[in-house]
Write a protein that holds these residues in place. Structure first.
Motif, PDB file in Angstrom:
ATOM      1  N   SER B  71      28.248  -7.588 -22.848  1.00  0.00           N
ATOM      2  CA  SER B  71      28.498  -8.185 -24.166  1.00  0.00           C
ATOM      3  C   SER B  71      28.944  -9.630 -24.025  1.00  0.00           C
ATOM      4  O   SER B  71      28.569 -10.495 -24.825  1.00  0.00           O
ATOM      5  CB  SER B  71      29.563  -7.379 -24.905  1.00  0.00           C
ATOM      6  N   GLN B 113      27.405  -4.849 -30.628  1.00  0.00           N
ATOM      7  CA  GLN B 113      27.793  -3.536 -30.099  1.00  0.00           C
ATOM      8  C   GLN B 113      28.606  -2.775 -31.149  1.00  0.00           C
ATOM      9  O   GLN B 113      28.334  -1.624 -31.443  1.00  0.00           O
ATOM     10  CB  GLN B 113      28.632  -3.722 -28.837  1.00  0.00           C
ATOM     11  N   ASP B 197      22.677  -5.491 -28.618  1.00  0.00           N
ATOM     12  CA  ASP B 197      23.763  -4.964 -27.795  1.00  0.00           C
ATOM     13  C   ASP B 197      23.960  -3.488 -28.138  1.00  0.00           C
ATOM     14  O   ASP B 197      24.479  -3.154 -29.190  1.00  0.00           O
ATOM     15  CB  ASP B 197      25.048  -5.769 -28.068  1.00  0.00           C
ATOM     16  N   GLU B 198      23.516  -2.632 -27.264  1.00  0.00           N
ATOM     17  CA  GLU B 198      23.597  -1.186 -27.436  1.00  0.00           C
ATOM     18  C   GLU B 198      23.050  -0.735 -28.787  1.00  0.00           C
ATOM     19  O   GLU B 198      23.766  -0.202 -29.624  1.00  0.00           O
ATOM     20  CB  GLU B 198      25.041  -0.707 -27.262  1.00  0.00           C
TER      21      GLU B 198
HETATM   22 MG   LIG Z   1      29.582  -4.335 -24.387  1.00  0.00          MG
END
Ligand SMILES: [Mg+2]
Ligand SMILES: Nc1ncnc2c1ncn2[C@@H]1O[C@H](COP(=O)(O)OP(=O)(O)OP(=O)(O)O)[C@@H](O)[C@H]1O
Lengths: 628, 285, 403
Positions: B71, B113, B197-198
């Motif tokens: 991140s 995220q 992010d994810e």
């Molecule tokens: Mg992360």
């Protein structure tokens, strides 16, 4: 040299009561995140209770015992207030509790008047500590020396409590991360109660301790409030060492200010505060706020919609009825309606700022009063026509808001609010002090509208058009991309920035726009009253707007206007009673407890529950029913 | 101005663009490139001397255990964080230290995220917000925002399968829906680079696959280059063109699925650390 | 839907206002006077003032009222807010049928009402506010003032100060308009009387936020011969205590504006300063004459002693009654004309509302403070007639541009 040391001692002695009151406020804020406006009231109670006890208890033991007991008594009162008034509203939206504490101020003020009567009470002397000792030839009162010793002792005891005991561990944990306390298996409610009681007890102690240097009077609640807020903010909210250092700095700076800049007494501490915050935005020992840290953010707002046809028709009918007022109402009813309309516009402008951008201003009166003063100054000092002065009022206020907003927006949350307060106070003291130009507190008089407007009814129509127009304009802006961008910045700064929205700039313009609208209200105000005084800029005026916005409902579009109209109307009735502050205070507390989302917010919820309005709740229920 | 006068520009433009892209020979120069990217938080070096490049039309995965620095790396790519050292290049331009707004305008979109959406708005309005920003309409106070770019927003929501939820209150969405909404928002300005992010955290397995298929389609149809992080190795191996592994801030391996699976260092990081190549939902999600 | 609540409230207020009885305007009913004050904000001052008014009303009405009609006051609290006071004044005049307005202690509120009075043509008798500008710089045709102004009382003290021969003066005054006016007037008159005087320190503590220890140090540092004090209330208490403890007043005469009024002297108890030259109200020594009669009547009526506010309230009613009798009508213009040059046989003797600037010639008691039975009192006092302490007519014309 001797004088210098004597001055230093004076400053340090003065810091005593200030530190105790401020540390209590700081502690309460640190743990519960409540901005306790009523803290000055607890200080006042400490003084009065201490005074009474000193009349009863004899001798030196009685004197010091009375001080201690006063602290304890005020602590108990604080505990009751926390349990009865604040506990029910911890889950309300951010900062909402300050409205409840405002109600407490009013209640305490009237109860104190009832119990102790209107006359100032001169504080008793400390037995055996009358008179002075000489330090390098300079006289220093013995009680100053006593304070010099007592304050650090109290500070050390507090430090011990916080740093070395289990309770202290919990308090510190709660200051850092409130969720964690729950995880530690501690009853958070009782921790909050305890801390609130301790904070109030400290305020009471401060009030009782200053008795030999002053006394007890009915204005001391508000008189100490600004200084205490300044100390807490300079020290860093939630920090005890910060409170101590700031109390000392403020007191010592004041002492030297008195000697070398005697005219500066009003402005000095605000200048210090603004300077400190420019360099250290979170105070000397404060730490930046984490977004949403205040907890209590409550449910997210509902999406907004332009009003439907039905509502529009209703509003139109309402406006029409209002517009017909001169046909059926008396001349005074028009004066009253003008007053209420102006206040509604002022409150709506603050609500625009708070509701859409989430920026809480504690100093919005600066722009209301600012607009009024711009118009009044132009009329007084240049021979320009009233119409021009009137047009310049919102423009001037808007520009002022842009300048102040530019500085304040470096901060967020409560620190932002405090900085707006500091600037408002700075402006207020400027207006108050610069007598040659502003007339000081004797104000500017004979500011009347041009002849064609000078009739009550005509002016009423002007106010009606501009206030309703202004309110509708703000409502329209709320639905425009700009209004949406304000909400976007409030909802998610990260997302907004990552999609090209300059959040700070949007907020800055929003702040300016809200200031401009407040300035418009101020312009109307000055020409409706014919005069303007620094009162229109003072803290109490900012609080007026803040309180009604919260009571109306921050998270609703109509909250500001509804709150303003309701409370201005109620005030009109209630102030006719002798103990109107008591009634109003209790009423505010009642509304806070029963309607934690404000009048509009809670009413809407009730309506949804009753099935009159469609909302997520009904939708969910329907879905459940369908599934079953 | 009403929405009626705005043609649904975004879609047709996309079409045109993807056509030209597919006709043009694959460009040898990377779309996004980092050189010695480093970020230190005090003593902790969260990202340590990371250099990589993202090619046009590529679906690149960045994996690594919790706290590896993924991140942080993303935040430096888009400007949420300024790197301690190193540089970021976008389409041949040095964008190091540029603020996220500018980077966004240059054609980078991202998801977070921990999802970042506007909780008080409807799903549709969330997307419209990005479109308004794209069309420089943020400061206008005349039109009603709710009607602006509505059709474009619906088209984007359609793409992520959320058109039917356009009128819902964002605050009541399920987590997986929020992730999809973020994707729609990130696509609003037709970006050249998409950082995710994810993207599938908090989703059910079937949903994950659907979302990654969708992502792959977007890469295909719109010519977007995607860099994403992911803990679900099935997702990673099935959907990425190339994989980079980050551990304690350092890039320790890079290659296709096969190469990564067999890389001893990677195995050590994952197996040695007691975790398997399995579902490992971000705990902080 | 949301706006409806707002309208309802507004309508409710409007209806309440419209439905109000208009009986008050009837010709045979009582004559109504609107009284606006800060009953809550300044309870300690407004209370005795109101008691003085009520005493006078009872006496006048028992004697047959004014023009054969009873005189009635409507008391309204303005919260100490000028804007609120203006609204109440409108209500009193247009709805409640008041024939004129009186009241206020705070100068700013008085000025706000005065501005309204001038514009709308309401007669306003400013009973207690002290600001000079009320009848001078901002004076208008409809505003009159009863109490001896800042300038007059400062001039009385300046006269005493000049006679003492002291030349190095320090001043301390609250940092707001009243304090500034009081210092300016004192300096002006004193310098005129004794051109050799020198002002070695000027201290300006914030109102009710005095840092007394520091102020005392600052004054001490300047080593003045005499001190002119304008602070009052809690500021005065703190100043007296710190100054006494630190020996600031040793060998120095202090001239204290208003410091001898029971409102300010009594809370000091046995710590009241001794030997200060002050203006005030020595009710305890008043036996003969109209003021003595007033004190007696007041103490008989209430189980309390009069403050300065009490006699001002009493004289307010006397002045209004006299003006109404003289006007022979309740029409605004008649009342206004009646006030000009009105002579009133008041509780402080004969006073005149000067036609030139609408200021009454009510005087003040000037004396020296002392302790008696553990309480501060004024001794060797003298009643000074206010008419003797006003600037020349030419000067007044200059000061009052509205004329
Ligand atoms: Mg992360
Ligand atoms: N603002 C910050 N200040 C200090 N340390 C930070 C900060 N942000 C991240 N870190 C630290 O940097 C390291 C890398 O964090 P990062 O969030 O980039 O990891 P990640 O690979 O995204 O992990 P995850 O899979 O859990 O999301 C962690 O040790 C984290 O604690």
């Amino acid at each position: 040299m001797g004088l210098f040391i004597a001055q230093l001692i004076t400053g340090l002695a003065n810091a005593g009561a200030l530190f105790m009151v401020a540390s209590g406020l700081s502690l309460i804020f640190g743990v519960t995140r409540i901005v306790n406006f009523a803290h000055g009231s607890f200080y006042m109670l400490g003084a009065y209770i201490g005074y009474t006890l000193m009349q009863v208890l004899p001798g030196a033991v009685g004197f010091w015992g009375a001080i201690l007991l006063a602290g304890i008594a005020v602590g108990v009162i604080g505990m009751l207030v926390e349990i009865l008034v604040l506990r029910p509203v911890y889950r309300a939206p951010e900062l909402f509790q300050l409205v409840a504490t405002f109600g407490v101020i009013l209640v305490v003020a009237d109860l104190t008047l009832m119990i102790w009567g209107p006359e100032d009470l001169l504080g008793p002397r400390a037995p055996g500590l009358r008179g002075v000792i000489r330090i390098m030839g300079e006289p220093v009162p013995k009680y100053d020396i006593a304070l010099l010793v007592i304050t650090p002792i109290v500070a050390l005891l507090l430090w011990y409590l916080i740093a070395r005991t289990r309770v202290g561990v919990l308090v510190r944990a709660a200051t850092q991360d409130r969720e964690m306390v729950g995880a530690l298996g501690v009853n958070q409610a009782w921790l909050f109660t305890g801390v609130f009681a301790l904070g109030c007890g400290l305020a009471g102690l401060g009030g009782a301790l200053q008795l030999p240097k002053g006394g007890a009077d009915l204005l001391m609640d508000f008189n100490i409030l600004t200084a205490v807020f300044v100390v807490v903010v300079i020290g860093g909210m939630g920090s005890l060492p910060g409170a101590y250092l700031a109390a000392v700095i403020i007191s010592v700076v004041n002492v030297f200010g008195v000697t070398y800049l005697p005219q500066s007494t009003l402005v000095l501490i605000f200048v210090v505060m603004v300077l400190v915050l420019m360099i250290r935005p979170y105070g000397l020992f404060g730490r930046p706020e984490v977004a949403g840290e205040h907890g209590q953010v409550g449910e997210p707002e509902k999406p907004i919609r332009p009003a439907g046809t039905q509502v529009r028709l209703l509003v139109a009918a309402g406006i029409a009825t209002l517009a017909a007022l001169p046909l059926y109402g008396s001349s005074f009813s028009q004066v009253l309606a003008t007053d209420i309309l102006i206040f509604c516009l002022f409150a709506a402008s603050l609500h625009f700022l708070m509701g859409l951008s989430g920026l809480v201003s504690f100093g919005h009166a600066a722009y209301f009063g600012g607009g009024a003063y711009v118009a009044a100054l132009i009329v007084t000092h240049s021979n320009s026509p009233m119409e021009l002065a009137f047009v310049l009022a919102p423009i001037g206020a808007g520009l002022g808001a842009l300048i102040i907003g530019w500085v304040c927006l470096r901060l967020t949350g409560v620190y932002f609010a405090m900085l707006t307060l500091a600037f408002a106070q700075l402006l207020w003291s400027l207006v108050f002090q610069w007598g040659e130009v502003t007339g000081g507190d004797d104000g500017l008089v004979n500011i009347w509208p041009a002849d064609w407007l000078n009739d009550t009814t005509v002016f009423f129509y002007l106010a009606l058009i501009l206030c309703i127009g202004g309110i509708l304009a703000m409502r329209h802006v709320a639905h425009s991309p700009f209004g949406y961008a304000l909400r976007a910045g409030r909802d998610s700064d990260r997302r907004a920035e990552a999609t090209g929205i300059n959040v700070k700039r949007v907020q800055w313009l929003g702040f300016g726009f809200a200031g401009m609208m407040a300035g418009l209200a101020g312009g109307l105000f000055v020409f409706s009253k014919g005069s303007v005084f620094p009162n229109e800029m003072e803290i109490a005026r900012s609080f007026d707007a803040l309180i009604v916005v919260f009571l109306g409902g921050v998270k609703t579009l109509a909250g500001g206007v509804v709150g303003a109209a309701t409370f201005k109307g109620l005030e009109e009735v209630i102030t006719r009673f002798e103990y109107w502050r008591l009634i109003l205070g209790l009423l505010i507390i009642f509304v806070v407890i029963v309607m934690p989302e404000g009048i509009v917010g809670t009413a809407r919820k009730w309506a949804e529950r009753a099935g009159w309005l469609r909302g997520e709740e009904t939708r969910k229920r329907k879905a459940r029913e369908e599934a079953a | 101005m009403t929405t009626a006068s705005h043609p649904p520009a975004s879609q047709s433009a996309t079409q045109a663009r993807s056509e030209t892209r597919s006709e043009a020979p694959p460009s040898p120069s990377p779309v996004l490139e980092t050189r010695n990217l480093t970020k230190a938080f005090g003593g902790l070096v969260a990202v340590d001397d990371v250099s990589f490049s993202l090619q046009a039309g590529e679906l690149l995965a960045l994996i690594g255990p919790n706290g590896a620095g993924k991140s942080t790396c993303f935040n430096m790519l888009m400007g949420q964080l300024a790197p301690t050292r190193g540089a970021v290049w976008l389409k041949g331009e040095n964008i190091t230290g540029m603020n996220p707004r500018k980077v966004w305008r240059k054609g980078v979109g991202r998801t977070f995220q921990i999802t970042a959406t506007y909780a008080s708005m409807t799903v549709g309005e969330n997307v419209q917000m990005a479109l308004m920003s794209h069309h420089h309409r943020i400061l206008s106070i005349r039109p009603r925002a709710h009607r602006l770019y509505r059709d474009e927003a619906l088209a984007l929501l359609e793409m992520v399968g959320m058109a039917d939820q356009a009128e819902r209150h964002c605050a009541v969405l399920a987590y997986g829906d929020l992730k999809r909404l973020e994707l729609a928002i990130a696509l609003a300005h037709d970006p050249a680079v998409l950082l995710m992010d994810e993207p599938t955290a908090g989703m059910a397995p079937r949903e994950r696959i659907r979302l990654m298929q969708l992502t792959a389609e977007i890469v295909e149809n719109r010519g977007v280059s995607v860099l994403f992080t992911e803990h679900d190795m099935d997702v990673v191996f099935a959907h990425s063109h190339r994989i980079m592994v980050l551990n304690r801030g350092q890039l320790i391996a890079e290659g296709n699925a096969e190469a990564i699976r067999n890389d001893p260092r990677v195995q050590e990081v994952y197996l040695g650390g007691g975790t398997v190549f399995a579902q490992e939902d971000a705990a902080d999600a | 839907m949301k706006r409806k609540t707002f309208l309802k409230t507004l309508m409710g207020a409007a209806v309440a206002v419209t439905m109000a009885p208009f009986a008050a305007t009837a010709q045979d009913g009582p004559i109504i006077v609107g009284e606006i004050n800060h009953y809550k904000r300044m309870a300690a001052f407004a209370g005795p003032y109101k008691m003085g008014i009520e005493l006078a009303l009872e006496e006048i009405n028992a004697a047959g009222g004014v023009m054969g009609r009873p005189l009635e006051f409507i008391f309204r609290d303005d919260q100490g807010e000028p804007g609120e006071a203006v609204k109440i004044a409108e209500e009193l005049m247009t709805r409640d049928g008041a024939v004129m307005i009186t009241g206020t202690i705070l100068s700013n509120v008085g000025l706000a009402i005065s501005s309204l009075a001038g514009e709308k043509g309401y007669v306003y008798l400013a009973s207690e506010p002290l600001a000079d500008s009320l009848v001078w710089a901002s004076g208008n045709d409809y505003t009159f003032r009863l109490r001896s102004s800042t300038y007059m009382q400062a001039a009385m003290l300046a006269e005493e100060a000049a006679a003492s021969g002291a030349t190095k003066f320090a001043t301390i005054a609250p940092n707001y308009a009243y304090g500034k006016d009081a210092v300016a007037a004192f300096k002006e008159v004193l310098t005129e009387l004794n051109p050799d005087v020198e002002f070695v320190a000027e201290q300006w503590p914030a109102l009710f936020k005095i840092d007394a220890g520091a102020e005392v140090q600052a004054i001490e540092r300047a080593k003045p011969d005499a001190i002119y004090n304008v602070t009052f209330g809690t500021d005065l208490a703190k100043l007296v205590r710190e100054g006494g403890d630190r020996g600031l007043f040793d060998g120095r005469t202090v001239y204290g504006l208003l410091s001898g009024e029971p409102e300010y002297l009594d809370p000091l108890g046995d710590e009241a300063p001794e030997g200060w030259v002050v203006t005030g109200f020595p009710w305890y020594d008043l036996e003969d004459g109209p003021d003595g009669a007033f004190v007696k009547a007041y103490q008989e009526r209430y189980d309390d002693y009069p403050r300065l506010g009490s006699i001002v309230g009493y004289m307010t009613v006397q002045s209004i009654a006299a003006a109404l009798e003289r006007a022979g009508s309740t029409e605004t213009d008649a009342i206004r004309e009646a006030f000009k040059g009105l002579e009133v046989a008041s509780a402080m003797g004969d006073i005149t509302f000067r036609a030139i600037d609408h200021q009454a010639t009510m005087g003040a008691y000037v004396g020296t403070t002392a302790l008696r039975d553990g309480k501060g009192v004024m001794v060797d006092w003298e009643y000074k007639y206010g008419g003797d302490y006003l600037p020349s007519d030419e000067k007044v014309m200059e000061l009052r541009p509205g004329n």
